[in-house]
Design a protein around this motif. Structure first.
Motif, PDB file in Angstrom:
ATOM      1  N   ILE A  11       0.809  -1.227   0.000  1.00  0.00           N
ATOM      2  CA  ILE A  11       0.000   0.000   0.000  1.00  0.00           C
ATOM      3  C   ILE A  11       0.838   1.272   0.000  1.00  0.00           C
ATOM      4  O   ILE A  11       0.304   2.366   0.090  1.00  0.00           O
ATOM      5  N   SER A  12       2.151   1.130  -0.111  1.00  0.00           N
ATOM      6  CA  SER A  12       3.028   2.295   0.066  1.00  0.00           C
ATOM      7  C   SER A  12       2.812   3.409  -0.952  1.00  0.00           C
ATOM      8  O   SER A  12       3.133   4.557  -0.676  1.00  0.00           O
ATOM      9  N   MET A  13       2.270   3.097  -2.123  1.00  0.00           N
ATOM     10  CA  MET A  13       2.069   4.138  -3.134  1.00  0.00           C
ATOM     11  C   MET A  13       0.586   4.430  -3.394  1.00  0.00           C
ATOM     12  O   MET A  13       0.237   5.068  -4.385  1.00  0.00           O
ATOM     13  N   GLU A  14      -0.297   3.970  -2.500  1.00  0.00           N
ATOM     14  CA  GLU A  14      -1.715   4.318  -2.653  1.00  0.00           C
ATOM     15  C   GLU A  14      -1.904   5.803  -2.423  1.00  0.00           C
ATOM     16  O   GLU A  14      -1.144   6.398  -1.671  1.00  0.00           O
ATOM     17  N   PRO A  15      -2.803   6.472  -3.074  1.00  0.00           N
ATOM     18  CA  PRO A  15      -3.851   5.915  -3.910  1.00  0.00           C
ATOM     19  C   PRO A  15      -3.462   5.783  -5.385  1.00  0.00           C
ATOM     20  O   PRO A  15      -4.245   5.308  -6.192  1.00  0.00           O
ATOM     21  N   ARG A  16      -2.244   6.168  -5.752  1.00  0.00           N
ATOM     22  CA  ARG A  16      -1.856   6.125  -7.173  1.00  0.00           C
ATOM     23  C   ARG A  16      -1.676   4.699  -7.686  1.00  0.00           C
ATOM     24  O   ARG A  16      -2.094   4.379  -8.792  1.00  0.00           O
ATOM     25  N   PHE A  17      -1.000   3.846  -6.917  1.00  0.00           N
ATOM     26  CA  PHE A  17      -0.773   2.456  -7.303  1.00  0.00           C
ATOM     27  C   PHE A  17      -1.345   1.536  -6.234  1.00  0.00           C
ATOM     28  O   PHE A  17      -1.223   1.822  -5.041  1.00  0.00           O
ATOM     29  N   HIS A  18      -1.951   0.446  -6.678  1.00  0.00           N
ATOM     30  CA  HIS A  18      -2.535  -0.558  -5.789  1.00  0.00           C
ATOM     31  C   HIS A  18      -1.881  -1.913  -6.066  1.00  0.00           C
ATOM     32  O   HIS A  18      -1.331  -2.131  -7.154  1.00  0.00           O
ATOM     33  N   THR A  19      -1.966  -2.835  -5.125  1.00  0.00           N
ATOM     34  CA  THR A  19      -1.421  -4.169  -5.313  1.00  0.00           C
ATOM     35  C   THR A  19      -1.942  -4.770  -6.617  1.00  0.00           C
ATOM     36  O   THR A  19      -3.132  -4.723  -6.895  1.00  0.00           O
ATOM     37  N   GLY A  20      -1.012  -5.294  -7.400  1.00  0.00           N
ATOM     38  CA  GLY A  20      -1.357  -5.918  -8.673  1.00  0.00           C
ATOM     39  C   GLY A  20      -1.290  -5.002  -9.875  1.00  0.00           C
ATOM     40  O   GLY A  20      -1.390  -5.465 -11.015  1.00  0.00           O
ATOM     41  N   ASP A  21      -1.119  -3.688  -9.657  1.00  0.00           N
ATOM     42  CA  ASP A  21      -0.968  -2.774 -10.789  1.00  0.00           C
ATOM     43  C   ASP A  21       0.333  -3.081 -11.520  1.00  0.00           C
ATOM     44  O   ASP A  21       1.309  -3.534 -10.925  1.00  0.00           O
ATOM     45  N   LEU A  22       0.340  -2.833 -12.806  1.00  0.00           N
ATOM     46  CA  LEU A  22       1.524  -3.020 -13.635  1.00  0.00           C
ATOM     47  C   LEU A  22       2.087  -1.649 -13.967  1.00  0.00           C
ATOM     48  O   LEU A  22       1.385  -0.804 -14.526  1.00  0.00           O
ATOM     49  N   ALA A  23       3.349  -1.409 -13.600  1.00  0.00           N
ATOM     50  CA  ALA A  23       3.999  -0.128 -13.881  1.00  0.00           C
ATOM     51  C   ALA A  23       5.095  -0.347 -14.914  1.00  0.00           C
ATOM     52  O   ALA A  23       5.940  -1.225 -14.752  1.00  0.00           O
ATOM     53  N   LEU A  24       5.051   0.420 -15.989  1.00  0.00           N
ATOM     54  CA  LEU A  24       6.105   0.378 -16.994  1.00  0.00           C
ATOM     55  C   LEU A  24       7.233   1.287 -16.545  1.00  0.00           C
ATOM     56  O   LEU A  24       6.991   2.417 -16.115  1.00  0.00           O
ATOM     57  N   ILE A  25       8.464   0.796 -16.635  1.00  0.00           N
ATOM     58  CA  ILE A  25       9.618   1.579 -16.177  1.00  0.00           C
ATOM     59  C   ILE A  25      10.665   1.654 -17.280  1.00  0.00           C
ATOM     60  O   ILE A  25      10.913   0.691 -17.992  1.00  0.00           O
ATOM     61  N   ARG A  26      11.241   2.837 -17.419  1.00  0.00           N
ATOM     62  CA  ARG A  26      12.300   3.095 -18.401  1.00  0.00           C
ATOM     63  C   ARG A  26      13.379   3.940 -17.757  1.00  0.00           C
ATOM     64  O   ARG A  26      13.059   4.827 -16.948  1.00  0.00           O
ATOM     65  N   PRO A  27      14.637   3.700 -18.122  1.00  0.00           N
ATOM     66  CA  PRO A  27      15.697   4.568 -17.602  1.00  0.00           C
ATOM     67  C   PRO A  27      15.524   5.995 -18.138  1.00  0.00           C
ATOM     68  O   PRO A  27      14.974   6.199 -19.221  1.00  0.00           O
ATOM     69  N   SER A  28      15.996   6.950 -17.368  1.00  0.00           N
ATOM     70  CA  SER A  28      15.904   8.353 -17.757  1.00  0.00           C
ATOM     71  C   SER A  28      17.276   8.991 -17.662  1.00  0.00           C
ATOM     72  O   SER A  28      18.119   8.560 -16.879  1.00  0.00           O
ATOM     73  N   ASP A  29      17.486  10.025 -18.460  1.00  0.00           N
ATOM     74  CA  ASP A  29      18.733  10.785 -18.373  1.00  0.00           C
ATOM     75  C   ASP A  29      18.719  11.727 -17.183  1.00  0.00           C
ATOM     76  O   ASP A  29      19.759  12.199 -16.748  1.00  0.00           O
TER      77      ASP A  29
END
Length: 78
Positions: A11-29
């Motif tokens: 629950i650490s990122m609620e309300p934006r992310f919930h258990t089971g959400d899929l987050a796409l991640i990309r490296p950034s400059d």
């Protein structure tokens, strides 16, 4: 560039992310305060998806939006 993904737990990122959400991640400059970033936690031995809330020299300070504490480790950009 490459794109990876993480499946969220907890629950650490609620309300934006919930258990089971899929987050796409990309490296950034460039990482900035306010960005949500995935980093590999050596303490927890897993990937953590939290928000950058500050800098400590060349290291970043992270916190989950729902947490009332700052992450104990401060990873570098790498």
């Amino acid at each position: 560039g490459s794109t990876d993904y993480v499946s969220t737990r907890g629950i650490s990122m609620e309300p934006r992310f919930h258990t089971g959400d899929l987050a796409l991640i990309r490296p950034s400059d460039d990482y900035r305060v306010g960005d949500v970033v995935a980093y590999r936690s050596t303490l927890l031995r897993t990937v953590v998806l939290h928000r950058i809330i500050g800098r400590d020299g060349d290291r970043y300070v992270f916190k989950g939006d729902h947490n009332n504490f700052v992450d104990p480790t401060h990873p570098a950009r790498s």
